[in-house]
Design an enzyme around this catalytic site. Structure first.
Site, short mmCIF file in Angstrom:
data_model
loop_
_atom_site.label_atom_id
_atom_site.label_comp_id
_atom_site.label_asym_id
_atom_site.label_seq_id
_atom_site.Cartn_x
_atom_site.Cartn_y
_atom_site.Cartn_z
N HIS A 23 -30.08 8.72 16.62
CA HIS A 23 -29.06 7.66 16.79
C HIS A 23 -29.03 6.65 15.66
CE1 HIS A 23 -32.54 5.36 18.04
NE2 HIS A 23 -31.81 4.27 18.19
N ARG A 24 -29.99 6.71 14.74
CA ARG A 24 -29.99 5.79 13.60
C ARG A 24 -29.35 6.40 12.36
NH1 ARG A 24 -33.93 1.70 13.75
NH2 ARG A 24 -33.91 0.74 15.81
N LEU A 26 -26.50 8.86 10.07
CA LEU A 26 -25.07 8.75 9.77
C LEU A 26 -24.22 9.16 10.97
CD1 LEU A 26 -22.64 8.51 7.82
CD2 LEU A 26 -23.12 10.87 7.11
N GLY A 28 -25.33 10.15 14.17
CA GLY A 28 -25.83 9.60 15.43
C GLY A 28 -25.42 8.16 15.67
N LEU A 117 -25.20 19.63 16.72
CA LEU A 117 -24.48 19.41 15.47
C LEU A 117 -25.13 20.15 14.32
CD1 LEU A 117 -23.73 15.59 15.76
CD2 LEU A 117 -22.11 17.48 15.96
N SER A 119 -23.76 22.12 10.37
CA SER A 119 -23.20 21.78 9.06
C SER A 119 -22.36 22.94 8.56
CB SER A 119 -24.34 21.50 8.07
OG SER A 119 -23.88 21.54 6.74
N SER A 120 -21.39 22.64 7.72
CA SER A 120 -20.55 23.70 7.17
C SER A 120 -21.32 24.61 6.22
CB SER A 120 -19.34 23.10 6.46
OG SER A 120 -19.76 22.23 5.42
N CYS A 121 -22.54 24.22 5.83
CA CYS A 121 -23.33 25.08 4.93
C CYS A 121 -23.84 26.34 5.63
CB CYS A 121 -24.49 24.30 4.33
SG CYS A 121 -25.84 23.97 5.47
N TYR A 148 -31.99 25.14 4.95
CA TYR A 148 -31.35 24.25 5.92
C TYR A 148 -30.30 25.01 6.72
CZ TYR A 148 -28.58 20.31 7.68
OH TYR A 148 -27.89 19.43 8.49
N LYS A 152 -29.92 25.68 10.88
CA LYS A 152 -28.76 25.33 11.68
C LYS A 152 -28.14 26.56 12.36
CE LYS A 152 -28.82 20.95 11.33
NZ LYS A 152 -29.03 20.12 12.55
N PRO A 175 -19.63 20.06 11.37
CA PRO A 175 -18.83 19.16 10.55
C PRO A 175 -18.80 19.55 9.09
CG PRO A 175 -20.95 18.18 11.00
CD PRO A 175 -20.90 19.45 11.80
N ASN A 177 -18.37 17.89 5.10
CA ASN A 177 -19.13 16.82 4.45
C ASN A 177 -18.77 15.47 5.07
OD1 ASN A 177 -20.35 18.38 2.06
ND2 ASN A 177 -18.18 18.85 1.89
N HIS A 191 -26.47 13.14 -0.30
CA HIS A 191 -25.39 14.09 -0.55
C HIS A 191 -24.48 13.54 -1.64
CE1 HIS A 191 -26.55 15.60 3.53
NE2 HIS A 191 -26.32 16.74 2.93
N TRP A 214 -23.57 15.53 -11.93
CA TRP A 214 -24.02 16.92 -12.00
C TRP A 214 -22.84 17.88 -12.01
CZ3 TRP A 214 -28.89 18.92 -9.09
CH2 TRP A 214 -30.01 18.20 -9.52
#
Length: 324
Positions: A23-24, A26, A28, A117, A119-121, A148, A152, A175, A177, A191, A214
């Protein structure tokens, strides 16, 4: 009962115990804010110092004590290309343990509704664009964050297994990015978007003649504000049920070069932008097919320009207290 077949989505009980794992962070913290606005009165959160979700016994004891009705599993070890490339064991081990412990404890203690939750990765490096949910497990992953991604993917399959074995109406959301308040702005662990915000803000304040990013700047990325993501999560919990993970995004993308130019403008940086082409670009394009999400009745509301402006303002207000 199997695969949640007797469950019909509907409004969640506003006075039920609702645990937001992570919950702390991004996502959550955005979900927590959204739930408060929506009238949920029994929200439950623990910092990693208060509860180490990698500790199985501690996680089970927490669920036994609190007996949450609803859970959003947003806790994860996250980072950008550099962090993922440097610490793949940590990203695989930590995330598998966190999600396995939470999901198993939720099964053991009768959690009615759970949203995992990812990730799109999770999708193959050269998946068709935009990426449909069906692209999962159809090709090789991007090697810079494959550890990672595998963690997921394991979480998605864990949710699907819980549906098949126990008939639980649990769901997964993937989600694109994300960015916004409480993001990780550290120079080594962030990120692309928060890294760019920090870089251009520092250059703007110091008067640096140039900023070096980069890669080539040509990869295309889709960005969603965390507040939009939080709104989508609650919408899915109340309107969607199915074994397929749901892509959450805007359905549009921009190049990294374009996003860098926009951030330079928002931060007021007037110097030159250079590109270090010896550094990796990552996946050439990641645009999600959000047809399933739109069919469920949700579309994003916060434009990229508006979201970036709000995020830069938040960063400048909090930068002296941020980690890293």
């Amino acid at each position: 009962m199997s695969d949640g077949e007797d469950f019909t989505p509907g409004p969640l009980g506003r006075d039920a115990t609702f645990y937001v794992a992570g919950h702390r962070g991004l996502v959550g913290s955005a979900i927590w804010r959204r739930l408060e606005v929506e009238g949920f009165t029994n929200l439950l959160g623990r910092t990693s110092a208060e509860l180490d979700l990698k500790d199985r016994d501690a996680t089970f004891a927490f669920f036994a004590e609190t007996q949450p009705t609803y859970v959003v599993l947003a806790a994860a070890k996250v980072g950008g290309i550099m962090a993922n490339s440097t610490y793949p064991v940590d990203f695989l081990s930590d995330n598998v343990r966190i999600q396995t412990n939470v999901i198993d404890a939720a099964i053991a203690h009768g959690v009615k509704r759970l949203l995992f939750l990812g990730s799109s990765c999770i999708y193959p490096k050269f998946a068709p664009q935009p990426i449909p949910e069906e692209a999962l497990l159809t090709g090789h992953l991007e090697e810079t964050n494959d550890a990672y991604a595998i963690a997921k993917i394991a979480g998605i399959l864990h949710i699907q297994a819980a549906r098949r074995q126990y008939g639980l109406p649990w769901i997964s959301a993937m989600p694109t990015n994300l960015y916004g308040p409480n993001d990780n702005f550290s120079p080594t662990g962030s990120h692309v978007l928060p890294a760019l915000i920090r870089r251009y803000d520092e250059a703007s304040r110091s008067g640096a003649p140039s900023v070096t990013n980069w890669g080539t700047g040509t990869p295309r990325r889709e960005f969603l504000h965390a507040d939009d993501m939080a709104d989508a999560c609650l919408h899915l919990l109340e309107h969607y049920d199915g074994p397929t993970q749901v892509n959450v995004g805007t359905g549009t993308d921009v190049t990294i070069r374009e996003i860098a130019d926009t951030i330079a403008h928002v931060t007021g940086y007037e110097g030159q932008t250079l590109w270090d082409t010896t550094k990796p670009d990552g996946t050439p394009q990641k645009l999600l097919d959000v047809s399933l999400l739109r069919d469920a009745g949700w579309t994003s509301q916060i434009t990229l320009k508006e979201g970036l402006s709000r995020t830069v303002d938040w960063y400048r207000e909090h930068r002296d207290q941020l980690r890293g």
